[in-house]
Design a protein around this motif. Structure first.
Motif, mmCIF file in Angstrom:
data_model
loop_
_atom_site.group_PDB
_atom_site.id
_atom_site.type_symbol
_atom_site.label_atom_id
_atom_site.label_comp_id
_atom_site.label_asym_id
_atom_site.label_seq_id
_atom_site.Cartn_x
_atom_site.Cartn_y
_atom_site.Cartn_z
ATOM 1 N N LEU A 247 47.473 88.410 30.697
ATOM 2 C CA LEU A 247 48.598 87.814 29.965
ATOM 3 C C LEU A 247 48.473 86.293 29.916
ATOM 4 C CD1 LEU A 247 51.055 88.809 28.529
ATOM 5 C CD2 LEU A 247 52.294 88.892 30.689
ATOM 6 N N ASP A 248 47.823 85.717 30.917
ATOM 7 C CA ASP A 248 47.620 84.259 30.953
ATOM 8 C C ASP A 248 46.470 83.837 30.043
ATOM 9 O OD1 ASP A 248 48.149 81.609 32.093
ATOM 10 O OD2 ASP A 248 46.208 81.829 33.095
ATOM 11 N N SER A 249 45.780 84.798 29.465
ATOM 12 C CA SER A 249 44.660 84.491 28.570
ATOM 13 C C SER A 249 45.203 84.107 27.192
ATOM 14 C CB SER A 249 43.741 85.711 28.468
ATOM 15 O OG SER A 249 43.342 86.117 29.769
ATOM 16 N N TYR A 250 44.351 83.502 26.368
ATOM 17 C CA TYR A 250 44.828 83.034 25.069
ATOM 18 C C TYR A 250 43.835 83.354 23.972
ATOM 19 C CZ TYR A 250 47.037 79.993 21.656
ATOM 20 O OH TYR A 250 47.677 79.507 20.542
ATOM 21 N N PRO A 251 44.245 84.214 23.012
ATOM 22 C CA PRO A 251 45.536 84.908 22.954
ATOM 23 C C PRO A 251 45.703 85.903 24.112
ATOM 24 C CG PRO A 251 44.046 85.737 21.253
ATOM 25 C CD PRO A 251 43.366 84.574 21.869
ATOM 26 N N PRO A 252 46.951 86.182 24.470
ATOM 27 C CA PRO A 252 47.173 87.057 25.619
ATOM 28 C C PRO A 252 46.657 88.471 25.365
ATOM 29 C CG PRO A 252 49.215 86.689 24.423
ATOM 30 C CD PRO A 252 48.208 85.751 23.837
ATOM 31 N N ASN B 5 53.185 82.457 28.004
ATOM 32 C CA ASN B 5 52.335 83.527 28.530
ATOM 33 C C ASN B 5 52.132 83.386 30.033
ATOM 34 O OD1 ASN B 5 52.028 84.522 25.933
ATOM 35 N ND2 ASN B 5 50.124 83.412 25.551
ATOM 36 N N GLN B 6 51.925 82.158 30.495
ATOM 37 C CA GLN B 6 51.677 81.967 31.924
ATOM 38 C C GLN B 6 52.921 82.281 32.759
ATOM 39 O OE1 GLN B 6 50.752 78.063 34.138
ATOM 40 N NE2 GLN B 6 48.788 79.052 33.785
ATOM 41 N N ASN C 25 48.516 94.306 39.519
ATOM 42 C CA ASN C 25 49.469 93.397 38.856
ATOM 43 C C ASN C 25 48.806 92.052 38.533
ATOM 44 O OD1 ASN C 25 51.473 95.327 39.123
ATOM 45 N ND2 ASN C 25 52.226 94.503 41.058
ATOM 46 N N GLN C 26 48.011 91.549 39.468
ATOM 47 C CA GLN C 26 47.402 90.238 39.229
ATOM 48 C C GLN C 26 46.378 90.297 38.100
ATOM 49 O OE1 GLN C 26 44.708 87.808 42.070
ATOM 50 N NE2 GLN C 26 46.766 86.989 42.291
ATOM 51 N N ALA D 77 53.005 85.860 33.047
ATOM 52 C CA ALA D 77 51.912 86.266 33.938
ATOM 53 C C ALA D 77 52.346 86.119 35.396
ATOM 54 C CB ALA D 77 50.659 85.432 33.666
ATOM 55 N N VAL E 289 47.084 92.425 26.396
ATOM 56 C CA VAL E 289 48.122 93.279 26.969
ATOM 57 C C VAL E 289 47.633 94.715 26.976
ATOM 58 C CG1 VAL E 289 50.496 94.095 26.698
ATOM 59 C CG2 VAL E 289 49.921 91.718 26.162
ATOM 60 N N CYS F 4 48.650 73.454 36.669
ATOM 61 C CA CYS F 4 48.823 73.707 35.233
ATOM 62 C C CYS F 4 49.990 72.911 34.654
ATOM 63 C CB CYS F 4 49.029 75.199 34.972
ATOM 64 S SG CYS F 4 47.693 76.218 35.620
ATOM 65 N N HIS G 50 46.514 92.216 35.494
ATOM 66 C CA HIS G 50 47.246 92.209 34.221
ATOM 67 C C HIS G 50 47.936 90.859 33.986
ATOM 68 C CE1 HIS G 50 46.301 96.273 33.077
ATOM 69 N NE2 HIS G 50 46.358 96.550 34.365
ATOM 70 N N ALA G 51 48.277 90.160 35.056
ATOM 71 C CA ALA G 51 48.818 88.800 34.914
ATOM 72 C C ALA G 51 47.760 87.869 34.321
ATOM 73 C CB ALA G 51 49.297 88.280 36.272
ATOM 74 N N ILE G 52 46.538 87.997 34.790
ATOM 75 C CA ILE G 52 45.435 87.176 34.257
ATOM 76 C C ILE G 52 45.236 87.481 32.764
ATOM 77 C CG2 ILE G 52 42.916 86.794 34.361
ATOM 78 C CD1 ILE G 52 44.505 85.508 36.696
ATOM 79 N N HIS H 234 49.368 77.668 42.142
ATOM 80 C CA HIS H 234 48.355 77.059 41.279
ATOM 81 C C HIS H 234 48.981 76.570 39.972
ATOM 82 C CE1 HIS H 234 44.262 76.345 39.861
ATOM 83 N NE2 HIS H 234 44.665 76.807 38.696
ATOM 84 N N LEU I 215 54.546 88.894 36.389
ATOM 85 C CA LEU I 215 53.788 90.133 36.601
ATOM 86 C C LEU I 215 53.004 90.070 37.909
ATOM 87 C CD1 LEU I 215 53.399 92.747 35.146
ATOM 88 C CD2 LEU I 215 51.620 91.716 33.753
ATOM 89 N N ASP I 216 52.629 88.870 38.335
ATOM 90 C CA ASP I 216 51.893 88.700 39.596
ATOM 91 C C ASP I 216 52.837 88.773 40.804
ATOM 92 O OD1 ASP I 216 49.462 88.027 41.086
ATOM 93 O OD2 ASP I 216 50.437 86.096 41.483
ATOM 94 N N HIS J 191 49.999 85.599 16.308
ATOM 95 C CA HIS J 191 48.572 85.243 16.393
ATOM 96 C C HIS J 191 47.828 85.658 15.130
ATOM 97 C CE1 HIS J 191 48.107 83.408 20.314
ATOM 98 N NE2 HIS J 191 48.963 84.283 20.806
ATOM 99 N N GLU K 226 43.766 79.755 32.953
ATOM 100 C CA GLU K 226 43.707 78.736 33.999
ATOM 101 C C GLU K 226 43.924 79.351 35.372
ATOM 102 O OE1 GLU K 226 45.799 75.085 33.290
ATOM 103 O OE2 GLU K 226 45.559 75.226 31.126
ATOM 104 N N LEU K 227 44.552 80.529 35.403
ATOM 105 C CA LEU K 227 44.841 81.161 36.689
ATOM 106 C C LEU K 227 43.664 81.977 37.222
ATOM 107 C CD1 LEU K 227 48.480 82.446 35.963
ATOM 108 C CD2 LEU K 227 47.804 80.308 37.071
ATOM 109 N N LYS L 59 50.977 79.052 25.395
ATOM 110 C CA LYS L 59 50.260 79.256 26.661
ATOM 111 C C LYS L 59 51.211 79.218 27.844
ATOM 112 C CE LYS L 59 45.604 77.772 25.465
ATOM 113 N NZ LYS L 59 44.549 76.759 25.637
ATOM 114 N N LEU M 160 49.663 83.227 42.502
ATOM 115 C CA LEU M 160 49.249 82.364 41.389
ATOM 116 C C LEU M 160 50.266 81.265 41.099
ATOM 117 C CD1 LEU M 160 47.931 85.111 38.907
ATOM 118 C CD2 LEU M 160 46.607 83.778 40.562
#
Lengths: 390, 390
Positions: A258-263, B251-252, A251-252, B255, A265, B222, A254-256, B217, B258-259, B279, A213-214, B248, B214
């Protein structure tokens, strides 16, 4: 005797990261990215291409081993190069019907997460372009091989424009500044040992595009501003600004992930301890002396200025001791410097276990693909292997 | 003889995470959060409070050791409780002028990142509220001790409303569902060994609020949606939906960390290997059987249903072997189950090194703070220690 062209092409590492495609097939990115191209004297791909009426089929050898030519990305690159040659009328049409032989090698480990596919496809496409005498920009063709390959088509600092056209014709790379613009800039690639199994960039980007979502916020609000600001920093040789944006964008990215699903890394405890060391060192120095950036893997890429290299290497050697210190640094030579004990006491650094960093590649900003005379195909169009591995 | 009140209070772990303050002093959050309260029979804080005209000063003992009462968060809680007592006219004004003695213990390691401050402040405030006979909601007072403490004032599933008033009077906790609502729900807290030094939540939130592009947002787009959806999932006992949102949001949150700049990292390689295992297990099972969530530390908290506990524990035991398996599980008893070899071959799991997970706490959803008769202060208002550590 066949007509042989050989090219060496550079690796590039992004400072504004490419993550997410707007078109999977044409490899069109969701956002602009910015990278630096590294000197081919240290790391490069080398590719020879040849065409001859007697060749019976298209053939490719990677690091001396024959691979299938049916890879769609390879097919796309060859097809687009030929169609460009037709459009530009650079070569007789019957020559275009001859089969091609390709032999390619990297002088660094392919799987180490060191942007080998970027260098590889930039090299292939540049070599084919020379073989077929194409004069126009081929970054959009290299992009069809591997997105970030389009940035390796130029030296210095490079911007890949996301573009907006559905056919991708405006998704090309342009040079921001050439390789002589910022001669003090140096790069240390820290190759981290024990890399864990990882999600490929292609799969990872797809997961992020579909689930993070980020990511949308990053693409719409963060990247456009950062891209303009880092280009300004590069043009003004403003290291502080360049470094801060580079670190924040790594950093951002890698943050994205981690915000993914499944995360997803890519960075490990070792990667994070490198980040921690750089922040401590910059704080200690009272100014930003070093920037880190991490691609889709655990290796760190550090940007820093020439006069800081000996000190930073001494610090890394202390914090990440090696069982074979004599082979710890490859690439450009560097003056030895003993670790400053004042730094150690103020930074409260304890050495990690042995060989957490396998080795360091010391390099600098360099030029784009270059034609050379030493070939990886013999006069019969068969592979010869000679490149020295680092 | 002094008037003594003793309360035990629960730990809570958020499934929609609290990260970032809109007011540092009043501890007002940027977003709503949602948590589950854990059974006090397994993990709890225990606090005795006493007041007496002969007490010469306010005194506090934590785990039997006297600490300074000047801590501003402690002062704020006591002051607000007393002013509430005045407002509600629950007690004679001269009693409010008497000094208080406080003795508090946790039955689990304070520094293990197990939300000890949430349980501790909920316990303190609930005990003081009983001492001064306050009947109204005290979650906003517990919040002044530690933000997430306000959620430990209630059992079951709890929502902490961010509120919008500058004075924080609407930043309170409310119960979504009581502790009997979803009796099948179980929790496994995986205490990870070798936790690295970490940034405190207070400092981390400040860094994120000031630097993460982030975070805005997340807060605006979210969290509001996720909060409504997870409350619906809790009310409908929809485990799949509950689990997916929980994972989720964890994880966010990481994230966002990390951001931040410099980046904040709480999860370690071991934390990520737990995520990976869950998972894989969910994929293997063909449905979401287990959810993970991580707070500002490397420990995992798993939510799962009762009938899946033996199987999941057998899997964790296999993947994270222990040198003292007889002490590996504490808390609620669990039927032994041998690892299913079919799972192992399909999941391609290799056991990690020994003791990567130190131990597991097995618990369930429980009630809010409860008054009990066994005190931590004697009749002279001095501490007695007796609680058993887990």
């Amino acid at each position: 005797m066949s007509n042989i062209v050989t090219v060496i092409a550079p690796v590039n590492i992004a400072v504004i990261k490419y993550w997410g495609k707007r078109d999977e097939k044409l490899i069109l990115p969701l956002n602009d990215s910015v990278s630096a191209t590294f000197d081919t004297s240290v790391m490069c791909a080398k590719t020879s291409v040849s065409t001859h009426p007697d060749f019976v089929e298209d053939q490719i050898w990677l690091n001396g081993k024959e691979e299938s030519f049916s890879n769609p990305r390879l097919q796309n690159c060859l097809r687009e190069i030929k169609s460009r040659a037709v459009a530009e009328k650079t070569i007789a049409e019957d020559v275009l019907s001859w089969k091609v032989h390709v032999s390619s090698e990297n002088n660094f480990p392919t799987a180490a997460g060191l942007a080998s596919s970027a260098a590889g496809y930039a090299c292939l496409v540049s070599a084919l372009a020379k073989l077929y005498k194409i004069k126009s920009d081929v970054s959009s063709i290299a992009r069809l091989g591997s997105g970030s390959a389009c940035r390796s088509v130029y030296g210095g600092f490079v911007r890949w424009h996301a573009g907006s056209k559905p056919d991708g014709s405006d998704s090309i790379a342009t040079q921001i500044a050439d390789s002589n613009h910022w001669p003090e800039m140096r790069v240390l690639v820290l190759v981290v040992g024990n890399t864990q199994k990882k999600v490929s960039s292609t799969v990872g980007m797809k997961i992020s595009s579909e689930t993070s979502e980020l990511l949308k916020h990053r693409i719409q609000h963060c990247v456009p501003q950062r891209t303009e600001r880092i280009i300004e920093a590069i043009k003004n040789k403003d290291f502080y600004k360049f470094a801060e944006i580079t670190m924040k964008d790594s950093n951002q990215f890698h943050a994205i992930c981690l915000d993914s699903y499944p995360p997803i890394v890519y960075m490990t405890d070792i990667s994070h301890s490198i980040v921690d060391l750089i922040h401590k060192y910059n704080d200690f120095s009272g100014e930003t002396k070093v920037a880190y950036t991490f691609d889709a893997g655990s290796n760190a890429c550090l940007y820093l200025l020439k006069h800081d290299v000996p000190k930073v290497i001494s610090l890394i050697k202390y914090a990440f001791p090696s069982t074979s210190p004599e082979n710890f640094i490859t690439g450009l030579s560097v003056a030895k410097e003993e670790i400053n004990t004042d730094i150690l006491s103020k930074l409260c650094i304890e050495p990690m276990g042995m060989d957490m960093i396998k080795y360091i590649i010391h390099t600098k900003i360099g030029e784009g693909p270059t034609e050379i005379d030493s070939h990886l195909l013999d006069s019969n169009g068969l592979p010869v292997s000679e490149i020295n591995k680092i």
